[in-house]
Design a protein around this motif. Structure first.
Motif, PDB file in Angstrom:
ATOM      1  N   UNK A   1       8.782 -14.720   6.324  1.00 47.48           N
ATOM      2  CA  UNK A   1       7.509 -14.473   5.656  1.00 47.48           C
ATOM      3  C   UNK A   1       6.823 -13.332   6.387  1.00 47.48           C
ATOM      4  N   UNK A   2       7.227 -12.133   6.030  1.00 51.50           N
ATOM      5  CA  UNK A   2       6.755 -10.968   6.773  1.00 51.50           C
ATOM      6  C   UNK A   2       6.329  -9.914   5.779  1.00 51.50           C
TER       7      UNK A   2
ATOM      8  N   UNK B   1       5.251  -5.231   8.792  1.00 51.12           N
ATOM      9  CA  UNK B   1       4.936  -6.321   9.705  1.00 51.12           C
ATOM     10  C   UNK B   1       6.035  -6.452  10.751  1.00 51.12           C
ATOM     11  N   UNK B   2       5.686  -7.141  11.815  1.00 50.41           N
ATOM     12  CA  UNK B   2       6.645  -7.407  12.883  1.00 50.41           C
ATOM     13  C   UNK B   2       6.544  -8.860  13.288  1.00 50.41           C
TER      14      UNK B   2
ATOM     15  N   UNK C   1      12.100  -8.607  14.560  1.00 47.65           N
ATOM     16  CA  UNK C   1      12.255  -8.272  13.151  1.00 47.65           C
ATOM     17  C   UNK C   1      11.080  -7.409  12.704  1.00 47.65           C
ATOM     18  N   UNK C   2      11.406  -6.254  12.143  1.00 44.47           N
ATOM     19  CA  UNK C   2      10.380  -5.349  11.619  1.00 44.47           C
ATOM     20  C   UNK C   2      10.611  -5.235  10.116  1.00 44.47           C
TER      21      UNK C   2
ATOM     22  N   UNK D   1      13.383   0.678  -0.438  1.00 46.08           N
ATOM     23  CA  UNK D   1      13.625  -0.689  -0.907  1.00 46.08           C
ATOM     24  C   UNK D   1      13.013  -1.670   0.083  1.00 46.08           C
ATOM     25  N   UNK D   2      13.002  -2.930  -0.328  1.00 47.06           N
ATOM     26  CA  UNK D   2      12.600  -3.967   0.607  1.00 47.06           C
ATOM     27  C   UNK D   2      13.521  -3.813   1.826  1.00 47.06           C
ATOM     28  N   UNK D   3      12.931  -3.608   2.974  1.00 47.55           N
ATOM     29  CA  UNK D   3      13.785  -3.301   4.113  1.00 47.55           C
ATOM     30  C   UNK D   3      13.316  -3.978   5.386  1.00 47.55           C
ATOM     31  N   UNK D   4      14.276  -4.345   6.179  1.00 48.08           N
ATOM     32  CA  UNK D   4      14.010  -4.924   7.495  1.00 48.08           C
ATOM     33  C   UNK D   4      14.825  -4.164   8.542  1.00 48.08           C
ATOM     34  N   UNK D   5      14.331  -4.199   9.752  1.00 48.15           N
ATOM     35  CA  UNK D   5      15.193  -3.794  10.855  1.00 48.15           C
ATOM     36  C   UNK D   5      15.181  -4.930  11.871  1.00 48.15           C
TER      37      UNK D   5
END
Lengths: 416, 85, 974
Positions: C764-765, C769-770, C782-783, C790-794
């Motif tokens: 739920x980010x 957000x981090x 998680x960033x 696109x919906x993206x995370x690192x």
């Protein structure tokens, strides 16, 4: 005395006793219309074109040592017109055109050799940057060819195409680029200026400058006071010191650039080759030595010598690019003092002092600029108007932000 | 050439990066006139002789003010930028 | 004819060594140099001169040799310009003469010699100018072919070279009596001493000249001292090592010939380049004998007298009948000593009138050699005495024009030596180079006794400066006879007299230079090429200088020397660049997923020092674009995974971290909430964009800054500078953590779903957000950021878990219809979104140019703010970022193309800008480009012509907003 093959034969039969001084050795007169401080390539070319293009012959060139004792006699002799920023592009294009007739112009064989220059690139991004450059060269009316890897291999088969740390993607080939015999350029301009009446005064160091109510009136030298209406500072390497005599502080920092020559070799490198992943550029002189150089030593310096890290970095680049040169031996290394400006481009402009003109800031690209620099500086001193191809080489461009930063490395002097 | 780093002692030139005259330490205030910024960024005394320069010692991250002669290359002093002035 | 005499301290006669020269089988002895072996085999011409192609023989017995340069077979190819005088013989050695065709005895270009009157100094500046096109086409190729010496093979040089570093209290350069006594004194005092010697054997001149030291044979004394030095743990002896340069701060460059003398060096490097750092140094390099410029002095068989003695003493080379021509006492005593040992001295010729002495040979005072004869080698010399000429048959002429201290190293930092009238030579000034003092013959002390004493004295002075106590040391007794000479630079007689044997410079050339006004010594050198050959004029500069002084009516000290520059002896590029061949040039940085992406078949491309995968091919792909389009599809339609660990990561921590970041970013980071990420722009102080990236606030006093891959080092250095220079007393610390974290981008509509598999639930980010997360037992970061739109995370994990994480993520993505994507797809994705890389941030752009002026805070000062306000950096004159779409979607755009008005010619004066980045967008079904165009933002909708004359590509394009896809950004936010 006109030089020609016939003359060489004639004098040869006469025991070579008929050759005359290539330029006179006059004592300085007390006054001239114009003084050029600095008897290097740019200063001598300025004097030559003042006489030739503008009929100004009551001119003296003041040289603290021997003519051509600065960077004109201490460089890697590359001549090219491969810039892309408006301002640089038209200037170097003009310079190359002057080079292309220089032997006839000066009646002196400066051995301008258009053997072709190849700038290698090692990534897609570099290729795109070189494409931009090449297209700018074409738009300026100069020549450029984009070679792919196989195109480079066909011309430079001795490069390491298999194992180099940064693979060779291709190269930008500038066929009209090449080299010239550096000392001869100084001597040719000197002889030409002397023939037209310019006094070339060696061993005459300027020690002070007379400025009265914002106007220059002459200089003090180790050979006496000399007055003049107009004075040009053309002393790259020592510009800051000479300008300081007139109370000026300049956007210049002096740095050292090393270069190298190997023992003589039979022809093996037929072009000028420049590496894209580290500063390294190489050509072979007509005498057979491989002449090459790299980047600055990076610390401010007025010593015409460098240190080992600079040496190592150049040799390392050579070894990864063309391992065959591992067998060649360095014969001599030297250093030149570079006027580094905050955007890597030169200054040809008036100064805040009336009658005082500046031709400086050549960073390490001054050799190829010699003809056009002389041409434009002469124009400026004779007419008080900037020459159209040098109009952006303004002294105030750092203040206004109208910069000519080809490398995009910013205002730090040693990054250009 | 070798330079003294206050953290690491005398080290070889190859470990350092020089950015030029120590003028870069004299940053004008935000509201200083453009001339002050021009002088700060571009204009240099460029002495032929004793000079103050900024060097970075890459391995330890220390910025130094080095006193050095630009003609003879003799290094006469070095302090961390944080301790300088 | 030449052959071996008895004796020879350097050779082991019992051990014959077969070798080949110019295809001829020969035999030498173990201990020979190539030069001594050639002489012993009766070989006279060993090469041809540079300009006139005259036959040349061995002149010297050391590294100063101008003539005996040969091509030597080494590791499968011939290396040019090897000094036969330094090269030790080994079994199977193959060498050949150079600069001659077809052979050294019959050389076609010897015809040049007949043309000599027309090939005077600088003749080429006066001709070859017409017609113009003939220079590159005819004249220059001819000149180039005739010039040069050896041939450089184009084959890969696979020879091993090494680089090494040494540190010592005292470096002693040269191991003659001076150097040995200096090393012994310092060694006994406990100093760390390095003693280097260019020769294979230590000992210097006594090895060649014999004589007595300390009541015994000089050679025995040398061996005794060496034994003691070898027994001292604080003394390191380095034979076969030449110090080639003196650099700042006591740094010396040296070259050790480690395996150059071995037939099969195996893993022993050929040469080792040493960087030696010494607190003090003593230059005990001795002196070099100088020849005399007399007509015909360049014939094979004319040698320096010291070389005649050296080859006799050390290598037992019998020179046949010898005429000695000298102008000094040392020449006479040498001739006497050699005669006493059995050498046939046909005559001793001395230019001085007042010379007398007991000698078993004719002694001709007030005489000069005025000519020589012998086609391939000397047969006869012509002597002139009191106006009368006579001839003497001989095989060898030994010249001694006096001695020059070997002082080059003392001048490497620009100081000039001073003239010493007594020895008619330049000598170093005390203190002319900080930390280095010359001693013994190198400073003009020429007797053995004086050298021994001077070595001790120099060591004492150095020890005092080092704070060490010098031991009492007894001075051995030795010859102390005086050395007097009367200078004789040139014999004035008809015929060509050579100064520079290698470059073919005669006294006439120097006089011609003076006649034409090249009277400064530097002008003379450059005009005649005097001293520019491989020997750098070691044996000839002094003579040329004297001839120039004579021609101009000046004094020798007033005329001055040319500049001495490194290297003192030529050094191979292979040695100086040791280790850099192939991949050794720069470190290779690999991500933790490197093995896996290579296993997937991805071609790797360089990104700075890093390697990154270009794309992931699948069987049946017709081209790379198929793979690229597929990978773009993963991200746009499912989920893609990409290792982004190469981006720079800098931890900024401390109470003042936020305040600091406000100063280095254009925007405000101090008000960023914990757990939030912001896009940031850093400027250089000159107002141009340095880099962009994200800044995450991990905790109240804990930020993480990311940089682009290429700029990571520069940004770190910049932040350190700003902090240390302008933020003194602020409480914060910076640390690069790039290597500590492996970071994977997970992008696409199914990114959340994929993460649910890894983290146990969909995180739920919110966008930007981090949060800290657990990946199994591993604490991770998680960033939620996106470089694809696109919906993206690192997801970042400690680097040691990177490989596992990547494998897991790719497998999961493949399960969801996606997979790994490479740099090509990444580039397409970011261009579709108008996101920037260093293709656009080219160092010349400002935030204004990029349309990011809104990110520049008006409320605070920050780095680059003031300078970015310069008039030339904003406004309509600037090139501004725009998007490009071709009229015809299938028309290919090319980066590097320029833009012109549709009807205008492709001339610089009409230029509107240029293309920075292009891609084919599978998402939009068209080519797209990012470009910089004059006043571009005000010109959206305008049509221009893209012109890439270099690649023959032209098409019409429309300027538009640089964000092509999802301009509202809903896909990455939702």
């Amino acid at each position: 005395m006109r030089f020609s093959g016939f003359r060489v034969l004639k004098e040869g039969f006469g025991g070579n006793r008929g050759w005359k001084l290539q330029w006179r050795k006059p004592d300085p007169k007390p006054a001239y219309d114009m003084l050029i401080i600095g008897g290097g390539g740019h200063g001598l070319a300025t004097a030559y074109y003042l006489a030739k293009n503008h009929g100004m012959t009551n001119v003296a060139v003041l040289e603290k040592g021997y003519l051509g004792s600065g960077n004109i006699g201490r460089n890697t002799t590359i001549v090219r017109a491969n810039y892309f920023l408006p301002g640089n592009s038209e200037f170097y294009s003009h310079s190359l055109k002057l080079w292309e007739g220089l032997e006839e112009e000066l009646n002196y064989n400066v051995m301008h050799s258009q053997r072709g220059l190849i700038n290698l690139f090692h990534s897609d991004g570099q290729r795109d940057a070189f494409a931009r450059r090449g297209n700018a060269m074409l738009a300026q009316g100069d020549d450029a060819i984009l070679l792919d890897r196989e195109g480079v291999r066909a011309i430079l088969p001795y490069l390491d195409f298999e194992q180099a740390r940064f693979p060779i993607y291709g190269g930008l080939y500038h066929k009209r680029g090449g080299t010239a015999r550096h000392d001869a350029v100084a001597w040719g301009y000197a002889r030409g200026a002397d023939l037209r009446g310019v006094d070339l005064i060696e061993n005459c160091e300027v020690t002070g400058m007379s400025v009265e109510s914002g106007r220059v009136s002459g200089v003090s030298t180790t050979r006496g006071e000399i007055s003049a209406r107009k004075v040009g500072i053309v002393t790259a390497g020592r510009t800051s010191q000479v300008a300081a005599m007139a109370g000026l502080r300049l956007p210049i920092e002096s740095h050292i650039l090393q270069a190298f020559v190997t023992e003589g070799l039979k022809p093996c490198i037929d072009h000028v080759v420049s590496f894209g992943m580290g500063h390294f550029y190489i050509s072979q002189s007509d005498k057979g030595g491989l002449v090459f150089g790299g980047d600055l030593d990076f610390y401010p310096s007025y010593a015409s010598r460098g240190n080992l890290p600079g040496v190592e970095q150049v040799m390392e680049a050579g070894m990864t690019l063309m391992p065959m040169i591992g067998r060649a031996k360095i014969l001599r290394s030297w250093g030149g003092i570079m006027d580094m400006t905050p955007d890597g481009s030169p200054i040809i402009d008036r100064t805040p002092i009336d009658g005082l003109y500046l031709d400086a800031g050549w960073c390490y690209g001054g050799f190829k600029a010699v003809p056009a620099s002389g041409w434009c500086m002469a124009h400026l001193m004779a007419t008080d108007q900037p020459h159209p191809v040098a109009r952006r080489f303004r002294l105030d461009r750092f203040a206004t932000g109208r910069l000519l930063d080809e490398e995009g490395t910013g205002s730090q002097h040693n990054l250009h | 050439m070798r330079l003294p780093c206050p953290c690491c002692g005398w080290r070889d030139l190859r470990e350092f990066t020089c950015i030029g005259a120590a003028d870069y330490l004299e940053r004008p205030t935000a509201d200083a006139p453009p001339e002050a910024w021009d002088a700060y960024l571009h204009v240099r005394d460029n002495p032929a002789g004793p000079a103050r320069e900024l060097w970075y010692h890459d391995p330890c991250g220390t910025w130094l003010v080095v006193e050095r002669d630009t003609v003879m290359h003799a290094v006469t002093g070095s302090r961390a930028v944080e301790d300088a002035q | 004819m030449k052959r071996r005499a008895s004796g020879g301290s350097a050779i082991e006669r019992a051990r014959g060594v077969p070798f080949r020269f110019d295809g001829r089988e020969m035999r030498g002895c173990r201990g020979d140099t190539l030069a001594s072996a050639l002489l012993a085999n009766g070989v006279r011409p060993v090469g041809r001169s540079f300009k006139y192609h005259r036959p040349r023989g061995v002149l010297t017995a050391g590294s100063e040799e101008p003539n005996a340069l040969v091509e030597l077979k080494r590791d499968g190819a011939y290396q040019p310009n090897i000094r036969a005088t330094l090269q030790e013989l080994h079994p199977g050695l193959e060498a050949r003469a150079q600069n001659c065709w077809p052979s050294v005895r019959r050389d076609v270009l010897a015809v040049n010699d007949l043309l000599a009157p027309f090939l005077s100094a600088g003749f080429y500046y006066k001709t070859f100018m017409w017609p113009r096109a003939f220079w590159e086409g005819l004249y220059e190729p001819l000149i180039r072919r005739a010039a040069g010496l050896g041939r450089l093979p184009r084959a890969y040089d696979a020879s091993l070279h090494e680089r090494a570093f040494a540190f010592c209290d005292l470096l002693v350069i040269g191991s003659g009596p001076t150097g040995l006594m200096a090393a012994l004194t310092a060694g006994r005092a406990g100093a760390d001493v390095v003693l280097v010697e260019e020769d294979r054997q230590m000992g210097g001149l006594p090895l060649s000249q014999g004589g007595q030291i300390d009541g015994r044979g000089a050679d025995g004394w040398v061996q005794r001292v060496l034994r003691e030095l070898q027994g001292l743990p604080n003394v390191r002896l380095m034979p076969r090592t030449s110090v080639f340069g003196v650099y700042d701060g006591g740094v010396f460059g040296a070259l050790e010939r480690v395996g150059q003398h071995l037939a099969e060096p195996g893993l022993v490097p050929r040469e080792c380049y040493w960087r030696i750092t010494a607190k003090r140094a003593i230059l005990a390099s001795g002196a070099l004998e100088r020849p005399i410029a007399h007509p015909g002095n360049d014939r094979p068989g004319v040698m320096l007298l010291s070389a005649v003695a050296s080859y006799w003493q050390r290598w037992a080379v019998d020179p046949g009948r010898v005429v000695v021509f000298g102008n000094n006492d040392h020449a006479l005593t040498t001739a006497q000593a050699l005669a006493a040992e059995g050498m046939q001295i046909a005559a001793y010729i001395d230019s001085r009138e007042d010379v007398a002495g007991e000698a078993p040979f004719p002694l001709r005072a007030g005489a000069e050699v005025v000519g020589t004869r012998g086609r391939q080698g000397l047969r006869e010399v012509t002597i002139r005495a009191r106006g009368r000429e006579s001839r003497i048959a001989c095989d060898t002429l030994g010249l001694s024009g006096g001695w020059n201290p070997t002082l080059a190293l003392t001048c490497h930092q620009g100081a000039r030596p001073v003239w010493d009238e007594a020895i008619a030579a330049f000598v170093p000034r005390p203190g002319m180079l900080p930390g280095l003092e010359a001693a013994g013959a190198a400073r003009g002390c020429f007797s053995t006794a004086a050298c021994l004493a001077d070595g001790v004295e120099a060591a004492r002075a150095a020890l005092a400066e080092l704070g060490l106590t010098a031991p009492d040391i007894a001075l051995p007794e030795a010859d102390d006879s005086p050395y007097t000479l009367r200078p004789l630079w040139q014999v004035k007689a008809p015929g060509r007299a050579w100064l520079d044997f290698a470059n073919d410079v005669t006294t006439k050339d120097v006089k011609l230079a003076a006649q034409e006004g090249f009277a400064s010594v530097e002008h003379m050198k450059r005009y005649t090429t005097q001293g520019m050959a491989p020997d750098q004029g070691k044996s000839s500069n002094m003579g040329a200088l004297a001839v120039l002084a004579d021609a101009t009516g000046g004094s020798i000290p007033g005329t001055g020397t040319t500049t001495f520059r490194p290297p003192f002896v030529p050094v191979s590029i292979g040695a100086l660049g040791a280790g850099a061949r192939g991949k050794g040039f720069r470190p290779e940085r690999r991500t933790t997923s490197d093995t896996q992406v290579r296993a997937l078949g991805a071609p790797m491309i360089e990104a700075g020092l890093w390697y990154r995968p270009s794309y992931f091919p699948k069987p049946g792909d017709p081209d790379w674009r198929t793979a690229c389009n597929r990978e773009v599809g993963y991200v746009r339609k499912a989920v893609g995974v990409c290792d982004v660990s190469t981006l720079g990561k800098i931890a900024v921590q401390g109470p003042d971290a936020g305040r600091f970041l406000d100063f280095v970013y254009t925007g405000t980071m101090s008000r960023l909430a914990v757990g939030r990420v912001r896009y940031g722009l850093m400027l250089r102080e000159d107002g141009h964009v340095m880099d962009d990236g994200t800044c995450a606030r991990l905790g109240e006093q804990d930020y993480l800054v990311t940089t682009t891959t290429a700029a990571a080092g520069e940004v770190m250095r910049h932040l350190e500078f700003v902090q240390q220079a302008f933020c003194r007393g602020w409480q914060l610390r910076l640390c690069s953590v790039t290597e500590q974290w492996a970071q994977m981008a997970i992008a696409g509509p199914l990114a959340g779903e994929l993460l649910a598999h890894v983290l146990g639930e969909v995180p739920d980010l919110p966008f930007m957000g981090y949060q800290p997360v657990q990946v199994g037992p591993v604490a991770a970061r998680l960033f939620r950021i996106s470089f694809s739109g696109e919906r993206g995370y690192e997801l970042a994990v400690p680097a040691r878990y990177g490989a596992d994480l990547f494998r897991q993520l790719v497998a999961l993505a493949e399960g969801l219809g996606g997979g790994a994507y490479g740099m090509e797809a990444l580039n397409v994705l970011r261009i579709e979104k108008g996101f920037l890389t260093h293709a656009e941030i080219d160092g010349f752009v400002t935030a204004f140019d990029l349309g990011l002026q809104g990110m520049m805070s008006r409320k605070k000062d920050f780095i680059g703010k003031a300078a970015s306000g310069r008039p030339g950096l904003t406004g309509a004159e600037r090139l501004q970022l725009v998007g490009l779409r071709p009229q015809d979607p299938t028309a290919e755009l090319t980066a590097g193309a320029h833009l012109y008005p549709r009807e205008a010619p492709a001339k610089a004066t009409h230029g509107q800008g240029h293309v920075k980045s292009v891609c084919y967008s599978p998402t939009l079904g068209t080519w797209l480009g990012l470009a910089l165009v004059t006043n571009g933002r005000a010109r959206h909708g305008e049509m221009l012509r893209l012109d890439d004359g270099l690649r023959g590509n032209r098409c019409e394009v429309t300027l538009c907003d640089p964000v092509f896809f999802d301009p509202e950004g809903g896909r990455m936010r939702d």
